[in-house]
Design a protein around this motif. Structure first.
Motif, PDB file in Angstrom:
ATOM      1  N   GLY A  25      64.030  26.768  57.997  1.00  0.00           N
ATOM      2  CA  GLY A  25      63.746  27.333  56.685  1.00  0.00           C
ATOM      3  C   GLY A  25      64.310  28.715  56.461  1.00  0.00           C
ATOM      4  N   THR A  26      64.931  29.304  57.481  1.00  0.00           N
ATOM      5  CA  THR A  26      65.527  30.633  57.341  1.00  0.00           C
ATOM      6  C   THR A  26      67.034  30.571  57.572  1.00  0.00           C
ATOM      7  OG1 THR A  26      63.470  31.698  58.047  1.00  0.00           O
ATOM      8  CG2 THR A  26      65.484  33.016  58.161  1.00  0.00           C
ATOM      9  N   LEU A  27      67.433  30.114  58.756  1.00  0.00           N
ATOM     10  CA  LEU A  27      68.857  29.903  59.011  1.00  0.00           C
ATOM     11  C   LEU A  27      69.297  28.505  58.623  1.00  0.00           C
ATOM     12  CD1 LEU A  27      69.397  31.631  62.484  1.00  0.00           C
ATOM     13  CD2 LEU A  27      70.310  32.372  60.273  1.00  0.00           C
ATOM     14  N   CYS A  28      68.415  27.543  58.835  1.00  0.00           N
ATOM     15  CA  CYS A  28      68.801  26.140  58.641  1.00  0.00           C
ATOM     16  C   CYS A  28      67.777  25.384  57.807  1.00  0.00           C
ATOM     17  CB  CYS A  28      68.960  25.439  59.995  1.00  0.00           C
ATOM     18  SG  CYS A  28      70.317  26.115  60.976  1.00  0.00           S
ATOM     19  N   ASP A  29      68.285  24.451  57.012  1.00  0.00           N
ATOM     20  CA  ASP A  29      67.440  23.564  56.225  1.00  0.00           C
ATOM     21  C   ASP A  29      67.133  22.333  57.067  1.00  0.00           C
ATOM     22  OD1 ASP A  29      66.120  22.001  54.413  1.00  0.00           O
ATOM     23  OD2 ASP A  29      67.552  22.309  52.780  1.00  0.00           O
ATOM     24  N   THR A  30      65.940  22.289  57.605  1.00  0.00           N
ATOM     25  CA  THR A  30      65.532  21.221  58.518  1.00  0.00           C
ATOM     26  C   THR A  30      64.474  20.305  57.899  1.00  0.00           C
ATOM     27  OG1 THR A  30      63.879  22.719  59.473  1.00  0.00           O
ATOM     28  CG2 THR A  30      66.024  22.616  60.572  1.00  0.00           C
ATOM     29  N   ARG A  31      64.212  20.467  56.612  1.00  0.00           N
ATOM     30  CA  ARG A  31      63.124  19.701  55.994  1.00  0.00           C
ATOM     31  C   ARG A  31      63.270  18.203  56.199  1.00  0.00           C
ATOM     32  NH1 ARG A  31      62.915  23.483  50.701  1.00  0.00           N
ATOM     33  NH2 ARG A  31      65.111  23.500  51.232  1.00  0.00           N
ATOM     34  N   ASN A  32      64.442  17.679  55.902  1.00  0.00           N
ATOM     35  CA  ASN A  32      64.630  16.238  56.014  1.00  0.00           C
ATOM     36  C   ASN A  32      64.464  15.766  57.451  1.00  0.00           C
ATOM     37  OD1 ASN A  32      65.123  15.955  53.265  1.00  0.00           O
ATOM     38  ND2 ASN A  32      67.334  16.200  53.496  1.00  0.00           N
ATOM     39  N   ALA A  33      64.953  16.546  58.396  1.00  0.00           N
ATOM     40  CA  ALA A  33      64.837  16.169  59.802  1.00  0.00           C
ATOM     41  C   ALA A  33      63.385  16.187  60.268  1.00  0.00           C
ATOM     42  CB  ALA A  33      65.677  17.107  60.657  1.00  0.00           C
ATOM     43  N   MET A  66      61.985  41.274  61.345  1.00  0.00           N
ATOM     44  CA  MET A  66      61.742  39.835  61.432  1.00  0.00           C
ATOM     45  C   MET A  66      62.120  39.196  60.114  1.00  0.00           C
ATOM     46  SD  MET A  66      60.622  37.189  63.113  1.00  0.00           S
ATOM     47  CE  MET A  66      60.703  35.505  62.445  1.00  0.00           C
ATOM     48  N   ILE A  67      63.011  38.184  60.167  1.00  0.00           N
ATOM     49  CA  ILE A  67      63.434  37.471  58.964  1.00  0.00           C
ATOM     50  C   ILE A  67      62.896  36.046  59.058  1.00  0.00           C
ATOM     51  CG2 ILE A  67      65.371  36.756  57.526  1.00  0.00           C
ATOM     52  CD1 ILE A  67      66.215  39.197  60.172  1.00  0.00           C
ATOM     53  N   GLY A  68      61.981  35.690  58.162  1.00  0.00           N
ATOM     54  CA  GLY A  68      61.375  34.369  58.218  1.00  0.00           C
ATOM     55  C   GLY A  68      60.898  33.916  56.855  1.00  0.00           C
ATOM     56  N   ASP A  69      60.560  32.638  56.775  1.00  0.00           N
ATOM     57  CA  ASP A  69      60.253  32.040  55.470  1.00  0.00           C
ATOM     58  C   ASP A  69      58.810  31.624  55.289  1.00  0.00           C
ATOM     59  OD1 ASP A  69      60.818  29.944  57.455  1.00  0.00           O
ATOM     60  OD2 ASP A  69      60.564  28.560  55.764  1.00  0.00           O
ATOM     61  N   MET A 124      66.246  51.779  54.453  1.00  0.00           N
ATOM     62  CA  MET A 124      66.091  51.582  55.898  1.00  0.00           C
ATOM     63  C   MET A 124      67.049  50.489  56.357  1.00  0.00           C
ATOM     64  SD  MET A 124      64.525  52.451  58.638  1.00  0.00           S
ATOM     65  CE  MET A 124      64.512  51.827  60.304  1.00  0.00           C
ATOM     66  N   SER A 125      67.771  50.726  57.444  1.00  0.00           N
ATOM     67  CA  SER A 125      68.621  49.692  58.018  1.00  0.00           C
ATOM     68  C   SER A 125      68.084  49.322  59.401  1.00  0.00           C
ATOM     69  CB  SER A 125      70.075  50.159  58.115  1.00  0.00           C
ATOM     70  OG  SER A 125      70.171  51.283  58.962  1.00  0.00           O
ATOM     71  N   TYR A 126      68.378  48.122  59.817  1.00  0.00           N
ATOM     72  CA  TYR A 126      67.818  47.573  61.053  1.00  0.00           C
ATOM     73  C   TYR A 126      68.946  47.145  61.982  1.00  0.00           C
ATOM     74  CZ  TYR A 126      63.767  47.408  57.993  1.00  0.00           C
ATOM     75  OH  TYR A 126      62.769  47.747  57.119  1.00  0.00           O
ATOM     76  N   SER A 127      68.684  47.237  63.275  1.00  0.00           N
ATOM     77  CA  SER A 127      69.720  46.884  64.246  1.00  0.00           C
ATOM     78  C   SER A 127      69.321  45.767  65.204  1.00  0.00           C
ATOM     79  CB  SER A 127      70.136  48.123  65.047  1.00  0.00           C
ATOM     80  OG  SER A 127      69.010  48.836  65.508  1.00  0.00           O
ATOM     81  N   LEU A 128      68.028  45.429  65.295  1.00  0.00           N
ATOM     82  CA  LEU A 128      67.587  44.243  66.034  1.00  0.00           C
ATOM     83  C   LEU A 128      67.012  43.268  65.023  1.00  0.00           C
ATOM     84  CD1 LEU A 128      67.030  42.619  68.585  1.00  0.00           C
ATOM     85  CD2 LEU A 128      64.881  43.896  68.855  1.00  0.00           C
ATOM     86  N   LEU A 129      67.685  42.157  64.841  1.00  0.00           N
ATOM     87  CA  LEU A 129      67.315  41.179  63.818  1.00  0.00           C
ATOM     88  C   LEU A 129      66.745  39.935  64.490  1.00  0.00           C
ATOM     89  CD1 LEU A 129      70.543  41.431  61.616  1.00  0.00           C
ATOM     90  CD2 LEU A 129      68.441  42.804  61.468  1.00  0.00           C
ATOM     91  N   LEU A 130      65.494  39.636  64.167  1.00  0.00           N
ATOM     92  CA  LEU A 130      64.810  38.457  64.703  1.00  0.00           C
ATOM     93  C   LEU A 130      64.789  37.388  63.618  1.00  0.00           C
ATOM     94  CD1 LEU A 130      61.740  40.256  66.357  1.00  0.00           C
ATOM     95  CD2 LEU A 130      64.069  39.976  67.258  1.00  0.00           C
ATOM     96  N   ALA A 188      58.978  43.025  57.999  1.00  0.00           N
ATOM     97  CA  ALA A 188      59.273  41.620  57.736  1.00  0.00           C
ATOM     98  C   ALA A 188      60.153  41.492  56.504  1.00  0.00           C
ATOM     99  CB  ALA A 188      57.977  40.836  57.527  1.00  0.00           C
ATOM    100  N   CYS A 189      61.065  40.553  56.564  1.00  0.00           N
ATOM    101  CA  CYS A 189      61.879  40.173  55.416  1.00  0.00           C
ATOM    102  C   CYS A 189      61.567  38.717  55.107  1.00  0.00           C
ATOM    103  CB  CYS A 189      63.361  40.361  55.722  1.00  0.00           C
ATOM    104  SG  CYS A 189      64.454  39.828  54.384  1.00  0.00           S
ATOM    105  N   TRP A 190      61.004  38.460  53.951  1.00  0.00           N
ATOM    106  CA  TRP A 190      60.626  37.101  53.560  1.00  0.00           C
ATOM    107  C   TRP A 190      61.832  36.386  52.958  1.00  0.00           C
ATOM    108  CZ3 TRP A 190      57.668  35.883  48.471  1.00  0.00           C
ATOM    109  CH2 TRP A 190      57.497  34.486  48.351  1.00  0.00           C
TER     110      TRP A 190
END
Length: 223
Positions: free
Chosen positions: A12-20, A172-175, A1-7, A190-192
């Protein structure tokens, strides 16, 4: 399956914000004259991906005075002024977004983070140009944004903007478990992002349709 609307989730998914995030939470409690949260408690709330107010409440020591009404505002001021430079994109973030858009996909970035902070961070990191839509918590908005995992975020803000996409072609792409619960509530796949912040047993329990160990592993799924 391929997807064309990516959320895409942001933290934690695009950016590492833990320290911030951890820095800003500690500084917020300092400003209120409260004992700083300890590392295990900070790690536990970061793993959940909760809205900010719920995160602060979870860390608020029992039996102490209520937090001032400015707690969310204080956190966001500290994050924006002091902590945002600590944010870094995960490897491949820009390349994956660019490739997805080049293949004809539409990208939306959705977060429970404050919208102003989100927009500024994405612009600084060179990621904003790839997103057709960015949604974050905006206290100045006339109508409050529904926050994940509330499906109203999808039905009221995303679907009306992109009526050409079906549930079957939306991913949906999330962590975190919050992201995966959101996808389930919306009836979309969902994509974990297992490299992110989420607590692995909680995320695995949702049985997401896809699991990636890096952003680059997402590319075979895009149209």
């Amino acid at each position: 399956m391929s997807y064309s609307l990516l959320l895409f989730d942001y933290d934690g998914t695009l950016c590492d914000t833990r320290n911030a995030i951890k820095y800003s939470l500690r500084r917020t409690f300092q400003e209120f004259g409260l004992v700083e949260p300890v590392e295990p408690a900070l790690q536990a709330v970061v793993q959940q991906g909760l809205p900010l107010a719920e995160t602060l409440l979870a860390l608020h020591p029992a039996g102490t005075s209520p937090l001032p009404a400015t707690w969310v505002e204080t956190y966001r001021r500290i994050y924006s002024a002091e902590a945002e430079p600590l944010v870094t994109p995960f490897p491949g973030a820009q390349q994956v977004l660019a490739t997805a858009v080049a293949r004809g996909c539409t990208v939306a970035i959705i977060s429970n983070k404050g919208l102003a902070i989100l927009e500024n961070s994405l612009a600084r990191l060179g990621l904003r140009a790839y997103a057709a839509l960015v949604l974050g918590d905006d206290p100045m908005a006339a109508t409050p944004l529904p926050l994940k995992p509330d499906p109203a975020l999808f039905t009221q803000r995303i679907q009306p903007r992109f009526p050409q996409f079906t549930l079957a072609t939306t991913l949906m792409i999330g962590d975190t478990a919050t992201d995966l619960q959101f996808a389930r509530n919306c009836g979309i796949a969902a994509c974990w992002a297992s490299y992110g912040f989420g607590h692995a047993p909680d995320c695995a329990a949702f049985k997401p349709a896809h699991r990636i160990g890096s952003l680059a592993e997402l590319l075979p799924l895009v149209a």
